[in-house]
Design an enzyme around this catalytic site. Sequence first.
Site: not given
Lengths: 222, 310
Positions: B53, B86, B101, B103, B173, B213, B237
């Site tokens: 990123d 980002h 936050i 995972v 998006n 998917d 994102s």
Amino acid sequence: MRVVLALLLFASPAWAEPPALKLPAEVHGTSGAFVTVTAETAGKIVRWLPMDAGLSMIPSHLLRDTKTAVLMAPKGRYRLAAFTAAGDEPSEPAITVIVVDGAAPKPPDVTPTPVDPPPTEPTPPAPTGFYFLAVRPDGPAHPSFTAAMSLDAWGELRTKGHTIKDKTLTKARALGANIPAGTMLPCVIALRVEGNKSKQVGRPVDLPTTDSQVLALPEAIN
Amino acid sequence: MSEPIYTLPPVFRGPSADVLPLAGEVNWGIEKFAVDKLRIITDGDGIKLGIVDTGIDDRHPIIAPNFGGAADFTGSRNGYRDVNGHGTHCSATVGGSDPRIGVAPGATIYHGKGLGDGGSGGNGLIDAIQWCIDQGCTVVSNSWGGGGQSVSWERRFQSWAEAGIWLIFAGGNSGPNTPDTDWPGRSLNLLNVAALNPNMTRASFSSKGDKIDTSGPGVDIWSAKPGGGFQRMSGTSMATPFVAGLLGLYRRALELAGMPIPNVYELRKLLAVDSTDIGTPGDDRDTGPGYVTPLLLSLNLVPDPPPVSE
């Protein structure tokens, strides 16, 4: 301090003798409730081996303290063996008798044979409960199926020695499951795992949608 | 041949804050998707997860504890540090140490800066993925795309897929009126993610496509902001690092159970049946097979019974 340390070192044997292990002669319980048995031993890990069919045990690797076995069984008398080990040396096995619902004693039909534990880490005993297979239509799961499988009671069934898994209809049939045409899906089938084969027990039942229905599955299948 | 240019999908940036709102509002997907069904097995400890990123704030309080390393492939004067926001947001969603936050809050995260400070990148993106893999990452989150298909990149994706690497990409998006999701997301050699609203429907901006998917939470997601504090963002994102973190937990759980690790092609088939269907029944152009479901993935950790003999 140095002297004390030296004494302690010399006081320790250079080889490990297996610690003794003692069980109560008999433990009484009631059907539908957990029975606990605690081993007296200086050994760190205790392995348990049910010697009679019908005695369900929570796998010891799920318990923090392996010196206590947690069991459940229908009315009857059951033998349970335990042993510990030090290094490669297993202890002599000890045997206790679990008496559920005050079942009358019966003379043993055979002389109890000593268990033959492997010398090092033995494998946990095979699950003694049902293997419940939740079967659903092919494709992704319907939200109602995910919700039903999220019920807390499935976890309780696991602690009682049952195994839970889901399969799509095609995959369940590929395993050999008998799901007759016309069966409403999702359903649950119960399997008994015997060696390298499974035996289907009873007929498929509807997938439970409440905790109480999940807990009643073992009876509903029979 | 000119270098393909890939960009961040247009991200919807919300308010920022120094402190987090209530737990259920932070990353609502943690509770709604029942991530705890996998976290009771593992929090990600022992697995390395990659993010490609715009860079990372490795000193952020919820990133620093899990930071494994970072490298810049854009030639930025800021190095791997994130001035865009980002990359830090996505990185903390994958493996921030705050379980509201991150995972996979026990995972070690590596960041390959392949998008420049302005949010676009070229061949540095491929180099950044390779760097993450070289660090030991087996799951890599990629919230970028849209630059047109590249044959040489496709070959790289295929070689990584065949090596067992799981690349997770954002679908884009562009909303419902585009013919397909972004490339690379629609490549068969990786997984493509759509974004959901808190009411578990396709987010209005999430691109429709023939090859989606799975789906993850992508609207109003709070995560880390460079320099400290937190920011809310929306986009595929945001859904992508959620899915990457979740699949990182699943992969680690498979390792702990001693079970074989599927390749990305097998994983796609698995997600096609072990997602929960939403919207149009079956695999559809909105959300693919539905939303990624930790509970159903966790049931795969139980070995199959032996064949039924009678």
